[in-house]
Scaffold this motif. Structure first.
Motif, PDB file in Angstrom:
ATOM      1  N   ILE A 386       0.850  -1.176   0.000  1.00 41.55           N
ATOM      2  CA  ILE A 386       0.000   0.000   0.000  1.00 41.55           C
ATOM      3  C   ILE A 386       0.893   1.235   0.000  1.00 41.55           C
ATOM      4  CG2 ILE A 386      -1.758   1.301   1.269  1.00 41.55           C
ATOM      5  CD1 ILE A 386      -2.780  -1.307   2.408  1.00 41.55           C
ATOM      6  N   VAL A 387       0.712   2.116  -0.992  1.00 37.12           N
ATOM      7  CA  VAL A 387       1.552   3.313  -1.118  1.00 37.12           C
ATOM      8  C   VAL A 387       0.659   4.542  -1.116  1.00 37.12           C
ATOM      9  CG1 VAL A 387       3.313   2.068  -2.414  1.00 37.12           C
ATOM     10  CG2 VAL A 387       1.536   3.299  -3.647  1.00 37.12           C
ATOM     11  N   ASP A 388       1.228   5.675  -0.642  1.00 38.24           N
ATOM     12  CA  ASP A 388       0.462   6.925  -0.651  1.00 38.24           C
ATOM     13  C   ASP A 388       0.669   7.658  -1.960  1.00 38.24           C
ATOM     14  OD1 ASP A 388       2.943   8.154  -0.530  1.00 38.24           O
ATOM     15  OD2 ASP A 388       2.768   8.721   1.579  1.00 38.24           O
ATOM     16  N   ILE A 389       0.143   8.891  -2.078  1.00 40.03           N
ATOM     17  CA  ILE A 389       0.189   9.611  -3.353  1.00 40.03           C
ATOM     18  C   ILE A 389       1.581  10.079  -3.720  1.00 40.03           C
ATOM     19  CG2 ILE A 389      -2.217  10.360  -3.272  1.00 40.03           C
ATOM     20  CD1 ILE A 389      -1.292  13.008  -2.149  1.00 40.03           C
ATOM     21  N   THR A 390       2.519  10.046  -2.772  1.00 41.73           N
ATOM     22  CA  THR A 390       3.898  10.411  -3.086  1.00 41.73           C
ATOM     23  C   THR A 390       4.715   9.208  -3.531  1.00 41.73           C
ATOM     24  OG1 THR A 390       4.799  10.059  -0.866  1.00 41.73           O
ATOM     25  CG2 THR A 390       3.754  12.188  -1.309  1.00 41.73           C
ATOM     26  N   CYS A 394       3.547   2.497   2.664  1.00 40.33           N
ATOM     27  CA  CYS A 394       2.986   2.585   4.018  1.00 40.33           C
ATOM     28  C   CYS A 394       2.828   1.204   4.654  1.00 40.33           C
ATOM     29  CB  CYS A 394       1.638   3.295   3.969  1.00 40.33           C
ATOM     30  SG  CYS A 394       1.701   4.946   3.267  1.00 40.33           S
ATOM     31  N   ILE A 395       2.462   0.219   3.856  1.00 38.54           N
ATOM     32  CA  ILE A 395       2.283  -1.162   4.328  1.00 38.54           C
ATOM     33  C   ILE A 395       2.847  -2.099   3.272  1.00 38.54           C
ATOM     34  CG2 ILE A 395       0.609  -2.961   4.927  1.00 38.54           C
ATOM     35  CD1 ILE A 395      -1.269  -0.742   5.893  1.00 38.54           C
ATOM     36  N   ASP A 399       2.852 -11.908   3.604  1.00 37.20           N
ATOM     37  CA  ASP A 399       2.056 -13.027   4.102  1.00 37.20           C
ATOM     38  C   ASP A 399       0.934 -13.322   3.105  1.00 37.20           C
ATOM     39  OD1 ASP A 399       0.509 -14.853   5.391  1.00 37.20           O
ATOM     40  OD2 ASP A 399       0.163 -13.644   7.195  1.00 37.20           O
ATOM     41  N   LYS A 400       1.033 -14.406   2.395  1.00 38.34           N
ATOM     42  CA  LYS A 400       0.089 -14.701   1.318  1.00 38.34           C
ATOM     43  C   LYS A 400      -1.317 -15.025   1.831  1.00 38.34           C
ATOM     44  CE  LYS A 400       3.843 -16.562  -1.490  1.00 38.34           C
ATOM     45  NZ  LYS A 400       4.354 -17.728  -2.244  1.00 38.34           N
ATOM     46  N   THR A 401      -1.447 -15.278   3.126  1.00 36.63           N
ATOM     47  CA  THR A 401      -2.752 -15.680   3.652  1.00 36.63           C
ATOM     48  C   THR A 401      -3.556 -14.483   4.162  1.00 36.63           C
ATOM     49  OG1 THR A 401      -1.873 -16.042   5.877  1.00 36.63           O
ATOM     50  CG2 THR A 401      -1.794 -17.888   4.333  1.00 36.63           C
ATOM     51  N   SER A 402      -2.907 -13.330   4.358  1.00 35.48           N
ATOM     52  CA  SER A 402      -3.592 -12.186   4.954  1.00 35.48           C
ATOM     53  C   SER A 402      -3.963 -11.168   3.891  1.00 35.48           C
ATOM     54  CB  SER A 402      -2.702 -11.529   6.013  1.00 35.48           C
ATOM     55  OG  SER A 402      -3.318 -10.369   6.513  1.00 35.48           O
ATOM     56  N   GLN A 403      -5.271 -10.840   3.851  1.00 37.69           N
ATOM     57  CA  GLN A 403      -5.739  -9.798   2.939  1.00 37.69           C
ATOM     58  C   GLN A 403      -6.624  -8.791   3.677  1.00 37.69           C
ATOM     59  OE1 GLN A 403      -7.287 -12.704   0.317  1.00 37.69           O
ATOM     60  NE2 GLN A 403      -5.178 -13.429   0.239  1.00 37.69           N
ATOM     61  N   PHE A 404      -6.424  -8.705   5.010  1.00 37.71           N
ATOM     62  CA  PHE A 404      -7.174  -7.779   5.855  1.00 37.71           C
ATOM     63  C   PHE A 404      -6.177  -6.813   6.493  1.00 37.71           C
ATOM     64  CE2 PHE A 404      -8.809  -6.519  10.001  1.00 37.71           C
ATOM     65  CZ  PHE A 404     -10.045  -5.990   9.649  1.00 37.71           C
ATOM     66  N   TYR A 405      -6.464  -5.526   6.392  1.00 34.08           N
ATOM     67  CA  TYR A 405      -5.470  -4.534   6.820  1.00 34.08           C
ATOM     68  C   TYR A 405      -6.107  -3.455   7.691  1.00 34.08           C
ATOM     69  CZ  TYR A 405      -2.588  -6.716   3.303  1.00 34.08           C
ATOM     70  OH  TYR A 405      -1.880  -7.635   2.581  1.00 34.08           O
ATOM     71  N   ASP A 406      -5.379  -3.125   8.764  1.00 28.47           N
ATOM     72  CA  ASP A 406      -5.759  -2.006   9.627  1.00 28.47           C
ATOM     73  C   ASP A 406      -5.103  -0.737   9.068  1.00 28.47           C
ATOM     74  OD1 ASP A 406      -6.207  -0.120  11.551  1.00 28.47           O
ATOM     75  OD2 ASP A 406      -5.273  -1.227  13.197  1.00 28.47           O
ATOM     76  N   VAL A 407      -5.905   0.209   8.590  1.00 24.63           N
ATOM     77  CA  VAL A 407      -5.368   1.444   7.998  1.00 24.63           C
ATOM     78  C   VAL A 407      -5.736   2.656   8.842  1.00 24.63           C
ATOM     79  CG1 VAL A 407      -5.358   0.522   5.658  1.00 24.63           C
ATOM     80  CG2 VAL A 407      -7.400   1.712   6.497  1.00 24.63           C
ATOM     81  N   SER A 408      -6.125   2.420  10.091  1.00 28.81           N
ATOM     82  CA  SER A 408      -6.600   3.515  10.944  1.00 28.81           C
ATOM     83  C   SER A 408      -5.529   4.560  11.223  1.00 28.81           C
ATOM     84  CB  SER A 408      -7.131   2.955  12.256  1.00 28.81           C
ATOM     85  OG  SER A 408      -6.101   2.248  12.952  1.00 28.81           O
ATOM     86  N   LEU A 409      -4.271   4.162  11.180  1.00 31.50           N
ATOM     87  CA  LEU A 409      -3.187   5.095  11.484  1.00 31.50           C
ATOM     88  C   LEU A 409      -2.697   5.854  10.262  1.00 31.50           C
ATOM     89  CD1 LEU A 409      -1.054   2.976  13.993  1.00 31.50           C
ATOM     90  CD2 LEU A 409      -2.824   4.686  14.497  1.00 31.50           C
ATOM     91  N   LEU A 410      -3.211   5.503   9.101  1.00 27.08           N
ATOM     92  CA  LEU A 410      -2.799   6.226   7.898  1.00 27.08           C
ATOM     93  C   LEU A 410      -3.426   7.611   7.866  1.00 27.08           C
ATOM     94  CD1 LEU A 410      -3.074   3.514   5.081  1.00 27.08           C
ATOM     95  CD2 LEU A 410      -1.055   4.193   6.405  1.00 27.08           C
ATOM     96  N   TYR A 415      -4.846   6.224  -1.551  1.00 24.71           N
ATOM     97  CA  TYR A 415      -3.798   5.213  -1.479  1.00 24.71           C
ATOM     98  C   TYR A 415      -3.991   4.214  -2.609  1.00 24.71           C
ATOM     99  CZ  TYR A 415      -2.642   7.102   3.079  1.00 24.71           C
ATOM    100  OH  TYR A 415      -2.261   7.942   4.081  1.00 24.71           O
ATOM    101  N   THR A 416      -2.894   3.603  -3.001  1.00 22.60           N
ATOM    102  CA  THR A 416      -2.914   2.588  -4.048  1.00 22.60           C
ATOM    103  C   THR A 416      -2.476   1.254  -3.462  1.00 22.60           C
ATOM    104  OG1 THR A 416      -2.425   4.194  -5.786  1.00 22.60           O
ATOM    105  CG2 THR A 416      -1.990   1.889  -6.293  1.00 22.60           C
ATOM    106  N   VAL A 417      -3.267   0.201  -3.759  1.00 20.55           N
ATOM    107  CA  VAL A 417      -2.909  -1.166  -3.374  1.00 20.55           C
ATOM    108  C   VAL A 417      -2.249  -1.823  -4.580  1.00 20.55           C
ATOM    109  CG1 VAL A 417      -3.754  -3.417  -2.635  1.00 20.55           C
ATOM    110  CG2 VAL A 417      -4.795  -1.323  -1.737  1.00 20.55           C
ATOM    111  N   ILE A 418      -1.048  -2.344  -4.370  1.00 22.67           N
ATOM    112  CA  ILE A 418      -0.297  -3.001  -5.447  1.00 22.67           C
ATOM    113  C   ILE A 418      -0.133  -4.479  -5.089  1.00 22.67           C
ATOM    114  CG2 ILE A 418       1.854  -3.043  -6.762  1.00 22.67           C
ATOM    115  CD1 ILE A 418       2.255  -0.104  -5.955  1.00 22.67           C
ATOM    116  N   VAL A 419      -0.710  -5.340  -5.912  1.00 18.87           N
ATOM    117  CA  VAL A 419      -0.608  -6.786  -5.703  1.00 18.87           C
ATOM    118  C   VAL A 419       0.352  -7.351  -6.738  1.00 18.87           C
ATOM    119  CG1 VAL A 419      -1.831  -8.975  -5.689  1.00 18.87           C
ATOM    120  CG2 VAL A 419      -2.947  -6.916  -4.806  1.00 18.87           C
TER     121      VAL A 419
END
Length: 433
Positions: A386-390, A394-395, A399-410, A415-419
């Protein structure tokens, strides 16, 4: 359909608040005022090259620094405090005298003048006018001090004294005398730079040579291509322009000339939340040690770099749909620059900015605390980033099994998710509120 306001950057106006022109007060004597004055020809050169130059001159014949220190017209002109430069030219022989004599009869008065200049305006630059040796040396004083018996000896003493005055007073020096010497050494048989009266005063070409040197020293630009004065040959003028440019820019450290340019610059990024608009402003200023933002809505903010030359983005909340004139002023000591752009805030659908890749979805979107990434079952994941606009990461999760993310501190923003998978990269966007 949920709507929000979004900033649209429109290049309606680019404003440079600070003039690119220069101003100077010339303090000297006949070497300064001959042929209508050096300042007059600096102005002509500057105007012909698209620049502006204003000047004033106080130059009674034969005047020395010690006389200028108590001369009311000189002190009144300095006290105006409106000059970018104050040019200081000593009587033509004084700085060439023996070092111990110059130390007592010249240097103290140079310091008094520089102190007066800075008392009137600490941002005004004292600029010493290095003059030239007499055509055949100073024959009057030759019996008392051998270096004065030749042009070369006299010129060396003038050079050393003027450079020392610049160093002692944290000032700059316009190396007119060294440009003069270069022309003499190279083109003495073809260029007439002395007036021919006493072997000291300049011809029109000699004054023009001095003006080219001052233009390069003040504007930090080459005078090549400037106007050809009536009565002078174009080839002679070009030679003088080229030599002035070469001598000034070849030894900037020696002449104490500071060419550091401060440039203010920024670009706007954007994000939305309900009816409020938050703007991210990326500061791209160069050579600044502080910046001042005017957001155009009555709010202002100072900004300082994390490290020299490295700026972080500024976050600002704009109150409503409207035009905003955002201005950034960059500072480095006494140097400043200003850059402005006009932006407009208008309604736009959030969905237009948060479309997901057809290979995966992000939910909820927009979000406050968490996101869940659902992928096609046949995608073999190597990493999720996960990257910001710059473009800052950020994250990053391997871990290939996890697709749940806490973004409360962002920080709120896009944001862009890159898989990344075998042989492919998939991207999707989400909005953090």
């Amino acid at each position: 359909m949920k709507k929000a306001l979004i900033i649209c950057l429109i290049a309606l106006a680019t404003i440079n608040v600070f003039s690119q022109g220069k101003s100077a007060l010339f303090i000297g004597n006949s070497y300064t005022y001959y042929n209508d004055g050096v300042g007059y020809w600096v102005q002509k050169i500057a105007n012909s090259l698209g620049d502006e130059f204003e000047y004033q001159m106080v130059a009674p014949g034969g005047y020395q620094f010690n006389q200028h220190c108590v001369y009311t017209p000189t002190l009144d002109a300095i006290a105006l405090g409106s000059w970018d430069y104050v040019v200081l030219q000593e009587q033509s022989q004084m700085p060439s005298f023996p070092p111990e004599q110059v130390e007592t009869e010249v240097f103290p008065y140079a310091t008094i003048l520089c102190d007066s200049i800075r008392a009137a305006n600490p941002c005004t630059i004292p600029l010493f006018f290095m003059t030239w040796g007499r055509e055949n040396g100073d024959q009057t004083n030759c019996p008392y001090y051998e270096p004065l018996c030749t042009y070369e000896g006299m010129q060396l003493r003038l050079r050393d004294s003027y450079v020392q005055m610049a160093v002692d007073n944290e000032a700059e020096v316009a190396p007119v005398g060294m440009v003069w010497k270069t022309v003499r050494d190279s083109l003495q048989d073809t260029l007439v730079i002395y007036a021919g009266d006493s072997g000291g005063h300049p011809s029109l070409l000699g004054t023009y040579l001095a003006a080219c040197t001052f233009y390069a020293s003040m504007f930090h630009k080459s005078p090549v291509g400037a106007l050809v004065p009536e009565g002078l040959e174009a080839d002679d003028v070009l030679a003088v322009q080229e030599y002035a440019s070469m001598i000034v820019f070849d030894s900037l450290d020696t002449w104490q000339i500071d060419t550091l340019t401060v440039r203010a610059d920024f670009e706007a990024e954007y994000l939305t939340k309900d009816i409020l608009v938050y703007g991210y402003l990326q500061n791209w200023s160069v050579n600044a040690d502080s910046c001042y933002w005017d957001f155009g809505d009555g709010e202002f903010e100072w900004q300082y770099p994390y490290n020299p030359g490295q700026w972080d983005m500024v976050f600002h909340n704009f109150p409503e749909e409207d035009y905003y004139d955002i201005c950034l002023t960059a500072y480095a000591g006494c140097k400043t620059d200003n850059y402005c752009e006009t932006i407009y805030v208008f309604p736009q659908k959030i969905e237009d900015y948060t479309k997901s890749s057809r290979h995966f979805s992000i939910y909820p979107n927009p979000t406050v605390n968490n996101i869940s990434i659902t992928l096609d079952h046949n995608i073999e994941i190597q990493s999720i980033q996960i990257v910001d606009i710059t473009g800052r990461t950020c994250i990053l999760n391997h871990d290939k099994t996890s697709q749940f993310y806490d973004v409360s501190l962002l920080t709120p923003g896009f944001y862009t998710v890159i898989v990344k998978s075998e042989g492919a990269v998939y991207k999707g966007n989400f909005l953090k509120l």
